[in-house]
Scaffold this motif. Structure first.
Motif, PDB file in Angstrom:
ATOM      1  N   ASN A   1     -25.957  42.283 -33.878  1.00  0.00           N
ATOM      2  CA  ASN A   1     -24.708  42.655 -33.789  1.00  0.00           C
ATOM      3  C   ASN A   1     -23.774  42.513 -32.522  1.00  0.00           C
ATOM      4  N   ARG A   2     -24.085  41.439 -31.803  1.00  0.00           N
ATOM      5  CA  ARG A   2     -23.503  41.043 -30.597  1.00  0.00           C
ATOM      6  C   ARG A   2     -23.131  39.767 -30.398  1.00  0.00           C
ATOM      7  N   TYR A   3     -23.942  38.958 -31.002  1.00  0.00           N
ATOM      8  CA  TYR A   3     -23.365  37.604 -31.136  1.00  0.00           C
ATOM      9  C   TYR A   3     -23.526  36.844 -32.339  1.00  0.00           C
ATOM     10  N   LEU A   4     -22.643  35.871 -32.440  1.00  0.00           N
ATOM     11  CA  LEU A   4     -22.364  35.079 -33.552  1.00  0.00           C
ATOM     12  C   LEU A   4     -23.469  33.854 -33.820  1.00  0.00           C
ATOM     13  N   GLY A   5     -24.017  33.515 -35.097  1.00  0.00           N
ATOM     14  CA  GLY A   5     -24.697  32.275 -35.038  1.00  0.00           C
ATOM     15  C   GLY A   5     -24.140  31.321 -36.032  1.00  0.00           C
ATOM     16  N   THR A   6     -24.763  30.126 -36.246  1.00  0.00           N
ATOM     17  CA  THR A   6     -24.222  29.099 -37.045  1.00  0.00           C
ATOM     18  C   THR A   6     -23.952  29.538 -38.489  1.00  0.00           C
ATOM     19  N   ARG A   7     -24.557  30.410 -38.874  1.00  0.00           N
ATOM     20  CA  ARG A   7     -24.368  31.098 -40.179  1.00  0.00           C
ATOM     21  C   ARG A   7     -23.043  31.776 -40.105  1.00  0.00           C
ATOM     22  N   ASP A   8     -22.462  32.223 -39.233  1.00  0.00           N
ATOM     23  CA  ASP A   8     -21.359  33.022 -39.350  1.00  0.00           C
ATOM     24  C   ASP A   8     -19.925  32.201 -38.755  1.00  0.00           C
ATOM     25  N   LEU A   9     -20.253  30.980 -38.612  1.00  0.00           N
ATOM     26  CA  LEU A   9     -19.045  30.329 -37.961  1.00  0.00           C
ATOM     27  C   LEU A   9     -18.835  29.074 -38.920  1.00  0.00           C
ATOM     28  N   LEU A  10     -17.445  28.552 -39.070  1.00  0.00           N
ATOM     29  CA  LEU A  10     -17.105  27.292 -39.488  1.00  0.00           C
ATOM     30  C   LEU A  10     -15.980  26.735 -38.694  1.00  0.00           C
ATOM     31  N   GLY A  11     -15.743  25.347 -38.528  1.00  0.00           N
ATOM     32  CA  GLY A  11     -15.010  24.769 -37.836  1.00  0.00           C
ATOM     33  C   GLY A  11     -15.401  23.404 -37.266  1.00  0.00           C
ATOM     34  N   CYS A  12     -14.563  23.102 -36.325  1.00  0.00           N
ATOM     35  CA  CYS A  12     -14.894  21.803 -35.764  1.00  0.00           C
ATOM     36  C   CYS A  12     -14.073  21.872 -34.097  1.00  0.00           C
ATOM     37  N   VAL A  13     -14.869  20.860 -33.524  1.00  0.00           N
ATOM     38  CA  VAL A  13     -14.311  20.643 -32.114  1.00  0.00           C
ATOM     39  C   VAL A  13     -13.925  19.088 -32.152  1.00  0.00           C
ATOM     40  N   ARG A  14     -12.656  18.921 -31.413  1.00  0.00           N
ATOM     41  CA  ARG A  14     -12.057  17.507 -31.708  1.00  0.00           C
ATOM     42  C   ARG A  14     -12.017  16.946 -30.314  1.00  0.00           C
ATOM     43  N   VAL A  15     -12.534  15.796 -30.174  1.00  0.00           N
ATOM     44  CA  VAL A  15     -12.235  15.218 -28.931  1.00  0.00           C
ATOM     45  C   VAL A  15     -11.740  13.911 -29.070  1.00  0.00           C
ATOM     46  N   ASP A  16     -10.670  13.579 -28.451  1.00  0.00           N
ATOM     47  CA  ASP A  16      -9.881  12.209 -28.277  1.00  0.00           C
ATOM     48  C   ASP A  16      -9.956  11.533 -26.888  1.00  0.00           C
ATOM     49  N   ASP A  17     -10.545  10.626 -26.683  1.00  0.00           N
ATOM     50  CA  ASP A  17     -10.472   9.818 -25.306  1.00  0.00           C
ATOM     51  C   ASP A  17     -10.320   8.384 -25.676  1.00  0.00           C
ATOM     52  N   ASP A  18     -10.596   7.783 -24.619  1.00  0.00           N
ATOM     53  CA  ASP A  18     -10.495   6.008 -24.603  1.00  0.00           C
ATOM     54  C   ASP A  18     -11.861   5.344 -25.028  1.00  0.00           C
ATOM     55  N   GLY A  19     -12.750   6.270 -25.225  1.00  0.00           N
ATOM     56  CA  GLY A  19     -14.107   5.617 -25.511  1.00  0.00           C
ATOM     57  C   GLY A  19     -14.965   5.562 -24.304  1.00  0.00           C
ATOM     58  N   SER A  20     -14.391   5.954 -23.257  1.00  0.00           N
ATOM     59  CA  SER A  20     -15.351   5.781 -22.146  1.00  0.00           C
ATOM     60  C   SER A  20     -15.841   7.172 -21.608  1.00  0.00           C
ATOM     61  N   VAL A  21     -15.277   8.251 -21.952  1.00  0.00           N
ATOM     62  CA  VAL A  21     -15.964   9.534 -21.595  1.00  0.00           C
ATOM     63  C   VAL A  21     -17.043  10.119 -22.282  1.00  0.00           C
ATOM     64  N   PHE A  22     -17.109   9.915 -23.527  1.00  0.00           N
ATOM     65  CA  PHE A  22     -18.173  10.288 -24.369  1.00  0.00           C
ATOM     66  C   PHE A  22     -18.777   9.136 -24.930  1.00  0.00           C
ATOM     67  N   GLN A  23     -20.039   9.124 -25.098  1.00  0.00           N
ATOM     68  CA  GLN A  23     -20.960   7.856 -25.499  1.00  0.00           C
ATOM     69  C   GLN A  23     -21.918   8.453 -26.746  1.00  0.00           C
ATOM     70  N   GLU A  24     -21.604   8.244 -27.973  1.00  0.00           N
ATOM     71  CA  GLU A  24     -22.678   8.486 -29.239  1.00  0.00           C
ATOM     72  C   GLU A  24     -23.635   7.821 -28.978  1.00  0.00           C
ATOM     73  N   ALA A  25     -24.895   8.563 -29.198  1.00  0.00           N
ATOM     74  CA  ALA A  25     -26.181   8.148 -29.115  1.00  0.00           C
ATOM     75  C   ALA A  25     -26.527   7.181 -30.431  1.00  0.00           C
ATOM     76  N   SER A  26     -27.121   5.869 -30.174  1.00  0.00           N
ATOM     77  CA  SER A  26     -27.246   4.823 -31.258  1.00  0.00           C
ATOM     78  C   SER A  26     -28.144   5.626 -32.510  1.00  0.00           C
ATOM     79  N   ASN A  27     -28.882   6.604 -32.256  1.00  0.00           N
ATOM     80  CA  ASN A  27     -30.270   6.963 -33.020  1.00  0.00           C
ATOM     81  C   ASN A  27     -29.554   8.259 -33.832  1.00  0.00           C
ATOM     82  N   ARG A  28     -28.230   8.285 -34.102  1.00  0.00           N
ATOM     83  CA  ARG A  28     -27.891   9.749 -34.721  1.00  0.00           C
ATOM     84  C   ARG A  28     -28.257  10.863 -34.455  1.00  0.00           C
ATOM     85  N   GLU A  29     -28.313  11.097 -33.079  1.00  0.00           N
ATOM     86  CA  GLU A  29     -28.712  12.043 -32.345  1.00  0.00           C
ATOM     87  C   GLU A  29     -27.456  12.899 -31.446  1.00  0.00           C
TER      88      GLU A  29
END
Length: 182
Positions: free
Chosen positions: A113-141
């Motif tokens: 009863n102090r912290y929330l877990g993934t079962r308690d949360l729903l939502g998203c974090v959105r990131v928009d950049d020019d493609g150079s800041v974040f690189q997605e892993a090619s192995n779906r990780e």
């Protein structure tokens, strides 16, 4: 998405927008705005200054979990938790049922009863950049590890901590409040 807008009106939701070295945070509880603040970005989030980041995360009490199941036909835990959207596309497996990219389940194990877990949360974090800041892993990780990815995780956890502070001190204090949806 109309279902999520209806669902977010019935839950406790934190929305954080980060742009131009300012973070604007809005906390709403079942459609009523509790507070809205704007503050300068700390040193931990400074790597995110080259992109636009927003975060919308809802707390799932018992009533909102039931409403989600009724609307969507599946339990929220089977749907996922906090997803990551990079330039309009979902980053897999972030937000999946078994993924703890944000590290919230590790915190939840530390206290009842102090912290929330993934079962308690729903939502998203959105990131928009020019493609150079974040690189997605090619192995779906997810994303390739870097200091900016660590800053993104820190940003999301700071948002979740603010939601936790409200939920655990205000909402959980009244047991019957866990059953109510408007």
């Amino acid at each position: 998405n109309n279902i999520f807008s209806k669902f977010f009106e019935q839950s406790t939701v934190i929305s954080v927008d980060l742009s131009d070295a300012k973070a604007t945070t809005t906390l709403t509880d079942r459609g009523v705005e509790i507070y809205k603040i704007s503050e300068s970005v700390g040193k931990t989030h400074i790597g995110l200054s080259d992109c636009k980041v927003s975060c919308n995360i809802a707390f799932l009490n018992r009533a909102s979990k039931g409403m989600f199941h009724k609307l969507m036909g599946i339990a929220p835990v089977e749907y996922g938790s906090v997803f990551l959207i990079h330039n309009g596309f979902r980053v897999y497996p972030v937000g999946d049922e078994t993924d703890d990219f944000w590290g919230v389940n590790r915190r939840k194990q530390q206290g009842y009863n102090r912290y929330l877990g993934t079962r308690d949360l729903l939502g998203c974090v959105r990131v928009d950049d020019d493609g150079s800041v974040f690189q997605e892993a090619s192995n779906r990780e997810g994303l390739v590890g870097s200091p900016v990815v660590d800053a993104l995780k820190s940003f999301a956890m700071a948002s979740i901590r603010r939601l936790e502070a409200y939920v655990t001190r205000v909402t959980w204090m009244t047991p019957e409040d866990n059953e109510k949806c408007l």
